[in-house]
Design an enzyme around this catalytic site. Structure first.
Site, PDB file in Angstrom:
ATOM      1  N   ARG A 174      56.218  36.047  39.861  1.00 33.55           N
ATOM      2  CA  ARG A 174      57.199  37.132  39.961  1.00 33.55           C
ATOM      3  C   ARG A 174      56.833  38.023  41.143  1.00 33.55           C
ATOM      4  O   ARG A 174      55.667  38.134  41.516  1.00 33.55           O
ATOM      5  CB  ARG A 174      57.189  37.996  38.689  1.00 33.55           C
ATOM      6  CG  ARG A 174      57.763  37.317  37.459  1.00 33.55           C
ATOM      7  CD  ARG A 174      57.838  38.327  36.319  1.00 33.55           C
ATOM      8  NE  ARG A 174      56.647  39.187  36.349  1.00 33.55           N
ATOM      9  CZ  ARG A 174      56.603  40.446  35.945  1.00 33.55           C
ATOM     10  NH1 ARG A 174      57.675  41.016  35.451  1.00 33.55           N
ATOM     11  NH2 ARG A 174      55.487  41.149  36.014  1.00 33.55           N
ATOM     12  N   ARG A 202      50.528  48.450  45.277  1.00 32.19           N
ATOM     13  CA  ARG A 202      50.447  49.306  44.088  1.00 32.19           C
ATOM     14  C   ARG A 202      49.052  49.911  43.948  1.00 32.19           C
ATOM     15  O   ARG A 202      48.895  51.061  43.549  1.00 32.19           O
ATOM     16  CB  ARG A 202      50.753  48.484  42.828  1.00 32.19           C
ATOM     17  CG  ARG A 202      52.220  48.455  42.479  1.00 32.19           C
ATOM     18  CD  ARG A 202      52.507  47.402  41.432  1.00 32.19           C
ATOM     19  NE  ARG A 202      52.059  47.756  40.102  1.00 32.19           N
ATOM     20  CZ  ARG A 202      51.849  46.855  39.134  1.00 32.19           C
ATOM     21  NH1 ARG A 202      52.024  45.565  39.360  1.00 32.19           N
ATOM     22  NH2 ARG A 202      51.457  47.243  37.943  1.00 32.19           N
ATOM     23  N   ARG A 228      49.118  35.318  37.405  1.00 33.25           N
ATOM     24  CA  ARG A 228      50.165  35.133  36.381  1.00 33.25           C
ATOM     25  C   ARG A 228      51.282  34.236  36.899  1.00 33.25           C
ATOM     26  O   ARG A 228      51.697  34.331  38.048  1.00 33.25           O
ATOM     27  CB  ARG A 228      50.748  36.489  35.976  1.00 33.25           C
ATOM     28  CG  ARG A 228      49.764  37.308  35.181  1.00 33.25           C
ATOM     29  CD  ARG A 228      50.466  38.316  34.325  1.00 33.25           C
ATOM     30  NE  ARG A 228      51.105  39.349  35.127  1.00 33.25           N
ATOM     31  CZ  ARG A 228      51.232  40.616  34.723  1.00 33.25           C
ATOM     32  NH1 ARG A 228      50.775  40.982  33.548  1.00 33.25           N
ATOM     33  NH2 ARG A 228      51.832  41.496  35.486  1.00 33.25           N
ATOM     34  N   ARG A 264      48.440  62.126  36.066  1.00 35.64           N
ATOM     35  CA  ARG A 264      48.266  61.167  37.160  1.00 35.64           C
ATOM     36  C   ARG A 264      47.889  61.875  38.446  1.00 35.64           C
ATOM     37  O   ARG A 264      47.530  61.231  39.428  1.00 35.64           O
ATOM     38  CB  ARG A 264      49.563  60.390  37.420  1.00 35.64           C
ATOM     39  CG  ARG A 264      49.883  59.345  36.360  1.00 35.64           C
ATOM     40  CD  ARG A 264      51.120  58.569  36.779  1.00 35.64           C
ATOM     41  NE  ARG A 264      51.726  57.869  35.677  1.00 35.64           N
ATOM     42  CZ  ARG A 264      51.361  56.655  35.263  1.00 35.64           C
ATOM     43  NH1 ARG A 264      50.391  56.013  35.884  1.00 35.64           N
ATOM     44  NH2 ARG A 264      51.972  56.086  34.261  1.00 35.64           N
ATOM     45  N   LYS A 286      43.625  48.863  30.263  1.00 32.64           N
ATOM     46  CA  LYS A 286      43.625  50.209  29.687  1.00 32.64           C
ATOM     47  C   LYS A 286      44.470  50.291  28.407  1.00 32.64           C
ATOM     48  O   LYS A 286      44.048  50.888  27.410  1.00 32.64           O
ATOM     49  CB  LYS A 286      44.175  51.149  30.765  1.00 32.64           C
ATOM     50  CG  LYS A 286      44.296  52.571  30.411  1.00 32.64           C
ATOM     51  CD  LYS A 286      44.515  53.383  31.694  1.00 32.64           C
ATOM     52  CE  LYS A 286      45.754  52.989  32.491  1.00 32.64           C
ATOM     53  NZ  LYS A 286      46.991  53.618  32.014  1.00 32.64           N
TER      54      LYS A 286
END
Ligand code: ZN
Length: 226
Positions: A163, A174, A130, A91, A16
């Site tokens: 991480r 999330r 990642r 949101r 985004k």
């Protein structure tokens, strides 16, 4: 040309932000990530900025009406005469209502809400792949940008780790929060016929193309309505 007042929605990892920056450059419209608006108002010491700072200093959330006020000031400034791209707000449904009321006050309306749609699996693949270098934070991706030697940073030879934020279970959590909050917002904008879904699983250039097509259609519709 009709103004383009846009809101961007999309899960973490949807690209985004990248698309928002492209739109900013192509359409020459201001791109506002709400965090940036908030920080700028605090830094400039505007009345709303001072009010926001009081909440933040107490460790409280900045109320919606303060944020909407800041967005309203930006909308009402010359920079947004041809439109704007808003990212990170609203949101929730009440925030959407507050924004609509503020825009009404200013004689403006949202043109569209672009939802960059990416499946949860794709988000986990993108973010979960990642690998970050422990020493200097260089970032790699097992699939899209793999290091020469697995688990070792190309730049400085340090160990590459996952991480905490990039662990699949954390990403899924999330995403759950994102869906719980965003689903009512998506329905809200869908009912108002403002929602436009953009297939976000494609490469960034293809996503940008489909946003361009969507905006072209919106402009045709706006011209016909006049
Ligand atoms: Zn490194």
């Amino acid at each position: 040309m009709a103004e383009l007042n846009l809101v961007l929605l999309g899960p973490p990892g949807s690209g985004k932000g990248t698309q928002g920056e492209r739109l900013r450059d192509e359409l020459e419209l201001p791109y506002w990530a709400t965090g940036d608006i908030l920080r700028a108002a605090v830094r400039e010491g505007t009345d709303l900025g001072k009010s926001a700072k009081e909440y933040m200093d107490r460790g409280d959330l900045v109320p919606d009406e303060v944020i909407v006020g800041m967005i309203g000031e930006r909308i009402d400034s010359g920079e947004a005469a041809d439109g704007f791209i808003l990212d990170g707000f609203p949101r929730t449904e009440p925030q959407a209502e507050a924004l609509a009321a503020k825009m009404d006050e200013l004689g403006r309306r949202l043109t569209a809400v672009l939802l960059i749609d990416v499946s949860d699996e794709e988000v986990v693949r993108r973010l979960g792949g990642r690998r970050t270098c422990v020493e200097n934070g260089h970032v790699f991706h097992v699939e899209f940008n793999p290091p020469e030697i697995e688990g070792v940073c190309d730049v400085d030879g340090s160990e590459l780790i996952v991480r905490d934020d990039d662990k699949p279970e954390v990403i899924r959590h999330r995403l759950e929060q994102y869906h719980a909050k965003t689903a009512p917002l998506v329905d809200h904008y869908d009912h108002k016929s403002l929602l436009r879904r953009i297939e976000g699983a494609a490469p960034p250039d293809a996503v940008a193309d489909s946003i361009r097509r969507t905006l072209a259609t919106l402009r045709l519709e706006a011209d016909e309505a006049i």
